[in-house]
Write a protein that holds these residues in place. Structure first.
Motif, PDB file in Angstrom:
ATOM      1  N   ILE A 198       0.796  -1.289   0.080  1.00 48.51           N
ATOM      2  CA  ILE A 198       0.052  -0.060   0.061  1.00 48.51           C
ATOM      3  C   ILE A 198       0.870   1.165   0.034  1.00 48.51           C
ATOM      4  O   ILE A 198       1.715   1.447   0.741  1.00 48.51           O
ATOM      5  CB  ILE A 198      -1.143   0.040   1.315  1.00 48.51           C
ATOM      6  N   CYS A 199       0.777   2.126  -1.197  1.00 48.82           N
ATOM      7  CA  CYS A 199       1.478   3.243  -1.060  1.00 48.82           C
ATOM      8  C   CYS A 199       0.533   4.267  -0.493  1.00 48.82           C
ATOM      9  O   CYS A 199      -0.382   4.914  -0.969  1.00 48.82           O
ATOM     10  CB  CYS A 199       1.761   3.736  -2.406  1.00 48.82           C
ATOM     11  N   SER A 200       0.835   4.847   1.045  1.00 51.44           N
ATOM     12  CA  SER A 200       0.187   5.893   1.405  1.00 51.44           C
ATOM     13  C   SER A 200       0.794   6.232   2.448  1.00 51.44           C
ATOM     14  O   SER A 200       1.698   5.857   3.313  1.00 51.44           O
ATOM     15  CB  SER A 200      -1.204   5.016   2.161  1.00 51.44           C
ATOM     16  N   MET A 201       0.620   7.472   3.108  1.00 54.86           N
ATOM     17  CA  MET A 201       1.192   8.097   4.548  1.00 54.86           C
ATOM     18  C   MET A 201       0.308   7.557   5.568  1.00 54.86           C
ATOM     19  O   MET A 201      -0.918   7.366   5.255  1.00 54.86           O
ATOM     20  CB  MET A 201       0.961   9.623   4.417  1.00 54.86           C
ATOM     21  N   PHE A 202       0.824   7.212   6.716  1.00 56.89           N
ATOM     22  CA  PHE A 202       0.045   6.546   7.626  1.00 56.89           C
ATOM     23  C   PHE A 202      -0.915   7.000   8.162  1.00 56.89           C
ATOM     24  O   PHE A 202      -2.156   6.555   8.454  1.00 56.89           O
ATOM     25  CB  PHE A 202       1.066   6.173   8.726  1.00 56.89           C
ATOM     26  N   GLU A 203      -1.035   8.663   8.113  1.00 59.73           N
ATOM     27  CA  GLU A 203      -2.165   9.403   8.436  1.00 59.73           C
ATOM     28  C   GLU A 203      -3.329   9.368   7.729  1.00 59.73           C
ATOM     29  O   GLU A 203      -4.776   9.510   7.984  1.00 59.73           O
ATOM     30  CB  GLU A 203      -1.695  10.739   8.396  1.00 59.73           C
ATOM     31  N   LEU A 205       8.231  11.101  11.799  1.00 62.81           N
ATOM     32  CA  LEU A 205       6.839  11.372  11.763  1.00 62.81           C
ATOM     33  C   LEU A 205       6.675  12.886  12.212  1.00 62.81           C
ATOM     34  O   LEU A 205       7.339  13.389  13.282  1.00 62.81           O
ATOM     35  CB  LEU A 205       5.912  10.354  12.392  1.00 62.81           C
ATOM     36  N   ASP A 206       5.719  13.674  11.434  1.00 64.36           N
ATOM     37  CA  ASP A 206       5.376  14.959  12.056  1.00 64.36           C
ATOM     38  C   ASP A 206       4.609  14.932  13.202  1.00 64.36           C
ATOM     39  O   ASP A 206       5.003  15.772  14.125  1.00 64.36           O
ATOM     40  CB  ASP A 206       4.431  15.641  10.915  1.00 64.36           C
ATOM     41  N   ALA A 211       4.600   6.369  23.276  1.00 64.55           N
ATOM     42  CA  ALA A 211       3.758   5.266  23.262  1.00 64.55           C
ATOM     43  C   ALA A 211       2.546   5.255  24.245  1.00 64.55           C
ATOM     44  O   ALA A 211       1.342   5.226  24.014  1.00 64.55           O
ATOM     45  CB  ALA A 211       4.299   3.931  23.520  1.00 64.55           C
ATOM     46  N   VAL A 212       2.977   5.778  25.691  1.00 63.33           N
ATOM     47  CA  VAL A 212       1.750   5.790  26.687  1.00 63.33           C
ATOM     48  C   VAL A 212       0.899   6.724  26.352  1.00 63.33           C
ATOM     49  O   VAL A 212      -0.320   6.886  26.622  1.00 63.33           O
ATOM     50  CB  VAL A 212       2.396   6.100  27.971  1.00 63.33           C
ATOM     51  N   ALA A 213       1.334   7.894  26.110  1.00 65.27           N
ATOM     52  CA  ALA A 213       0.385   9.090  25.507  1.00 65.27           C
ATOM     53  C   ALA A 213      -0.612   8.667  24.550  1.00 65.27           C
ATOM     54  O   ALA A 213      -1.627   9.489  24.409  1.00 65.27           O
ATOM     55  CB  ALA A 213       1.424  10.356  25.027  1.00 65.27           C
ATOM     56  N   ALA A 214      -0.111   7.780  23.580  1.00 64.89           N
ATOM     57  CA  ALA A 214      -1.149   7.255  22.421  1.00 64.89           C
ATOM     58  C   ALA A 214      -2.169   6.238  23.111  1.00 64.89           C
ATOM     59  O   ALA A 214      -2.937   5.886  22.061  1.00 64.89           O
ATOM     60  CB  ALA A 214      -0.297   6.818  21.559  1.00 64.89           C
ATOM     61  N   GLY A 215      -2.113   6.017  24.397  1.00 67.18           N
ATOM     62  CA  GLY A 215      -2.916   4.827  24.915  1.00 67.18           C
ATOM     63  C   GLY A 215      -2.247   3.620  24.851  1.00 67.18           C
ATOM     64  O   GLY A 215      -3.164   2.708  25.233  1.00 67.18           O
ATOM     65  N   VAL A 270      -0.184   9.219  15.071  1.00 65.16           N
ATOM     66  CA  VAL A 270      -0.153   7.844  14.380  1.00 65.16           C
ATOM     67  C   VAL A 270       0.048   6.633  15.277  1.00 65.16           C
ATOM     68  O   VAL A 270      -0.727   5.866  15.090  1.00 65.16           O
ATOM     69  CB  VAL A 270       1.157   7.838  13.242  1.00 65.16           C
ATOM     70  N   LEU A 271       0.376   6.831  16.391  1.00 63.45           N
ATOM     71  CA  LEU A 271       0.483   5.908  17.457  1.00 63.45           C
ATOM     72  C   LEU A 271      -0.941   5.512  17.813  1.00 63.45           C
ATOM     73  O   LEU A 271      -1.374   4.235  18.221  1.00 63.45           O
ATOM     74  CB  LEU A 271       1.318   5.929  18.795  1.00 63.45           C
ATOM     75  N   LYS A 272      -1.599   6.649  18.179  1.00 65.79           N
ATOM     76  CA  LYS A 272      -3.108   6.399  18.427  1.00 65.79           C
ATOM     77  C   LYS A 272      -3.951   5.799  17.305  1.00 65.79           C
ATOM     78  O   LYS A 272      -4.727   5.115  17.719  1.00 65.79           O
ATOM     79  CB  LYS A 272      -3.691   7.837  18.694  1.00 65.79           C
TER      80      LYS A 272
END
Length: 244
Positions: free
Chosen positions: A88-93, A113-114, A183-187, A119-121
């Motif tokens: 898949i060619c895509s930005m993760f967002e 990543l910006d 990682a923790v901030a993303a849940g 993205v982690l969320k």
């Protein structure tokens, strides 16, 4: 976004990929994630030209690989060794899928990543299966090779982002504490933290060394094992996460 990922993946005064990365680190990265192997599918977020993907197809029945650089995507997709991979060619967002994955790997990507927490969320909320594992690997700010560079006056501090790294799209240089913070901030729930490969030499120095017979397979294995004891002194830092 106005970022040019094709340009970021092009060599500047600092190479983008080294033999040490492909021949040594990839071997031990796979060894690390296989310790937690679950079911038979894996999503690789940021496959670049597919060098690590070649290792994944030998160990997982189903491999999906996402890449934001169209140039790297085309190289990976046209690799005959990867004919069974779903590319898949895509930005993760912008990635849209209803599939949830038992295993997700993001290796040496988060620092590009910006908005890494965003993205982690997304990984935690929409991509990772309820019982799945998320493997997160990043270059380590506190690697001895980097600390030596500070003492040499080559970089200002361990977590500095050099101009060459910035040209490759790096926004941050993580240490174990700041990686776990995001990682923790993303849940996400961190269930394992470690390092991969004790490393006192820079990548270009390792490349020269690997051309000789000075370093044995046993020595490389020893550096990997020592890294389990001293994760903060490794080339890469490694988190294993579950859904929060």
């Amino acid at each position: 976004m106005s970022r040019d990922l094709n340009k970021e993946h092009t060599d500047n005064e600092r190479k983008y990929g080294y033999s040490f990365d492909y021949d040594v680190m990839h071997h031990f990265m796979l060894k690390s994630i296989k310790n937690f192997k679950l079911h038979e599918d894996i999503l690789e977020l940021g496959c670049f030209e597919g060098r690590f993907t070649e290792r994944l197809v030998e160990n997982y029945k189903s491999v999906t690989a996402v890449e934001g650089s169209s140039n790297a995507y085309e190289i990976a997709k046209n690799n005959p060794k990867l004919s069974n991979v779903n590319f898949i060619c895509s930005m993760f967002e912008d990635l849209e899928t209803s599939t949830k994955y038992s295993n997700i790997l993001m290796s040496h990507v988060l620092e590009h990543l910006d908005d890494p927490v965003h993205v982690l969320k997304k990984i935690n909320n929409t991509l990772l299966a309820d019982d799945g594992y998320f493997f997160l690997i990043c270059p380590n700010a506190n690697a001895p090779s980097r600390q030596i560079a500070v003492k040499m006056g080559l970089i200002s501090h361990n977590s500095a982002v050099t101009p060459a790294e910035k040209a490759h799209g790096h926004h941050i240089t993580y240490s174990l504490d700041t990686l776990e913070r995001d990682a923790v901030a993303a849940g996400l729930k961190v269930v394992h933290r470690s390092g991969i490969f004790f490393k006192a030499l820079a990548n270009f120095q390792w490349d020269r060394l690997l051309e000789t017979d000075i370093v044995s397979e046993e020595y490389l294995q020893g550096c990997y094992e020592l890294g389990q004891q001293y994760p903060d002194l490794c080339s890469s830092i490694f988190l294993v996460c579950k859904r929060g």
